[in-house]
Write an enzyme that holds these catalytic residues in place. Structure first.
Site, short mmCIF file in Angstrom:
data_model
loop_
_atom_site.label_atom_id
_atom_site.label_comp_id
_atom_site.label_asym_id
_atom_site.label_seq_id
_atom_site.Cartn_x
_atom_site.Cartn_y
_atom_site.Cartn_z
CG ASP B 28 58.47 -78.87 60.10
OD1 ASP B 28 58.44 -78.95 58.84
OD2 ASP B 28 57.33 -78.37 60.63
CE LYS B 235 64.63 -94.57 72.84
NZ LYS B 235 65.43 -95.13 71.76
CG ASP B 260 66.03 -100.95 66.18
OD1 ASP B 260 65.99 -99.94 67.03
OD2 ASP B 260 66.58 -102.03 66.73
#
Lengths: 311, 311
Positions: B28, B235, B260
């Protein structure tokens, strides 16, 4: 780093006249750490001058060894003089001088790669000049500015107006004008093959009774970006010991390192395989550090001037 | 850091219409890394806009996750718009926003220690303002100057004219005006008990096709001086994932991270126990990294727009 074998407990010589005399007789050369041994901050310890006089009177070579890279040897001599300690420039060995010697006499740089990109203050520049080593950066006001969008493009393109193709060494010392542009340039010089040197890797610098960023903190962003450590030219790096030996041509077994820090000064002498190491309790390390730590001196004293008791 | 268990080889879905459809149906929410996935530098990849449209048309929630701390969400939305990507501020999650959320909603600061000392640019300031977090430092020109002898004394004395007693957090992001004074102040705030936070710890920042110092390099001197790591809010830190979940209230098993970089983006999704991770080969990591590395995505594609083949 070399692993120093843990030896027996150090001998405590304060008040032991015979022991002191015997100890002093073993050496021709005394290498001195300064702050914490001869003085603390701006306070000269009582008896420092007399102790150095005693050593000189007995024909000992005295060398002042400092990691301070912001000062040249001439600057440092003035500092000693200001504190009332007689000295000559020849007796002083600083990490900026050590770095200059290493670059000029030990590194074999290609003809067209002899320039040094300096992060640091005037002390480094003066010592590079004393060895006729060409350099850029340092105190040049052209590097004390913000990075611009043009800089990124020029650096990426390897534009010679911003990246000097003759730079073969990056030397990082303490720089009170550290900025983003300087780090970016140092990074790109090293990526293009320049040798990565640090005057010393002390993470902090004592000042006004507390700690401030040291030369090691200037290298830290580069170490993180490059995942690579610099060759360090200050204590406890043996590159500095090699440079001192190269200059004074002494017999290591007849030399003694005197210091207040077990993990730098004493370790420096132990790894250098000097005949002796002497710890004093007027600085950073405690009796506990000297007696039970990883880098035990051969002997220790409450204070340097206890050496006067040998007479 | 959590150890991510090494799973089986990822599935290659480029050209596999049925496989793509099955994969998309599982989720979702899609969290997107941007540079290297949606665009590279200033070059928008063909099909990016159409792919995002496809996801939205199918009722998927799209979130743009960036470690860039110099921009606020509003700035970042403008960047997306400039590249031709429709988006809303609500869809954007940056490390500066993540840090602000962490400070305002997760850290329990004492009443008199709620101020943040910022090393960073305006993006951080805007996001702190959006959460009503008081701050000093940042882009204030008063901090863009050389350190003075007076500073040392005042800092050592804990003088309130230079060390704000209400500072309880030091937040370090990318700062193009990094200097000695800023590092010294951050060090002393942390020594006095402030929480040490970093927007992110990327050591480098891509620009103009090469690398420049990243936010992690700004923290490096402090990490070396303090021998302590900051809590990182970008991150792959799970503090950022918690903040994203806190905001969007999604079911992790129905969410997929797209990126990536195996060791940041994919690891971020794996450690966050998301239902899926999708690697694309238009950025840093190679097929080899995805297939045999430590952080393998569940599936990978040559490029993001291969998702269009599901139709």
């Amino acid at each position: 780093m070399t692993q120093v074998s843990v030896q027996g407990a150090p001998r405590y010589l304060t008040g032991d006249k015979a022991g002191l005399k015997e100890f002093l007789d073993k050496f021709d050369v005394f290498l001195f750490d300064c702050d914490g041994v001869l003085w603390s901050g701006d306070h000269l310890f009582p008896g420092t001058v007399e102790t150095l006089e005693l050593l000189r009177k007995n024909g000992k070579q005295v060398v002042f060894v400092t990691n301070n890279s912001t000062k040249s040897r001439a600057d440092y001599r003035k500092k000693l003089e200001g504190l009332g300690i007689p000295s000559t420039v020849e007796e002083i060995f600083s990490s900026s001088y050590s770095s200059s010697i290493y670059i000029s006499r030990i590194l074999k740089l290609p003809e067209n790669k002899r320039k040094v990109y300096v992060i640091g203050e005037t002390g480094i520049e003066q010592e590079l000049q004393s060895e006729n080593v060409p350099f850029i950066g340092g105190t040049d006001p052209a590097y004390r500015r913000d990075v611009t969008p043009e800089d990124y493009k020029k650096i990426a393109a390897g534009d010679e107006s911003i990246l000097d193709p003759e730079v073969g060494v990056v030397l990082v010392g303490l720089d009170f004008h550290m900025n983003y542009l300087k780090i970016a340039l140092a990074y790109h010089y090293i990526k293009r093959g320049a040798v990565f040197l640090a005057t010393n890797i002390d993470s902090t610098l004592p000042n006004s009774g507390t700690l401030f960023p040291g030369a090691g903190s200037m290298s830290a962003p580069l170490i993180m970006m490059l995942n690579k450590e610099p060759v360090a030219l200050g204590k406890p790096s043996q590159a500095m010991m090699d440079a001192i030996e190269g200059k004074f041509q002494f017999d290591r077994s007849r030399a003694c390192m005197v210091g207040d820090r077990a993990n730098t000064d004493i370790r420096f002498g132990l790894e250098g395989k000097l005949g002796g190491t002497l710890g004093v309790l007027t600085g950073v390390s405690s009796k506990e550090d000297f007696v039970s730590g990883d880098s035990k001196p051969h002997v220790y004293l409450d204070k340097l001037s206890d050496l006067l008791e040998s007479e």
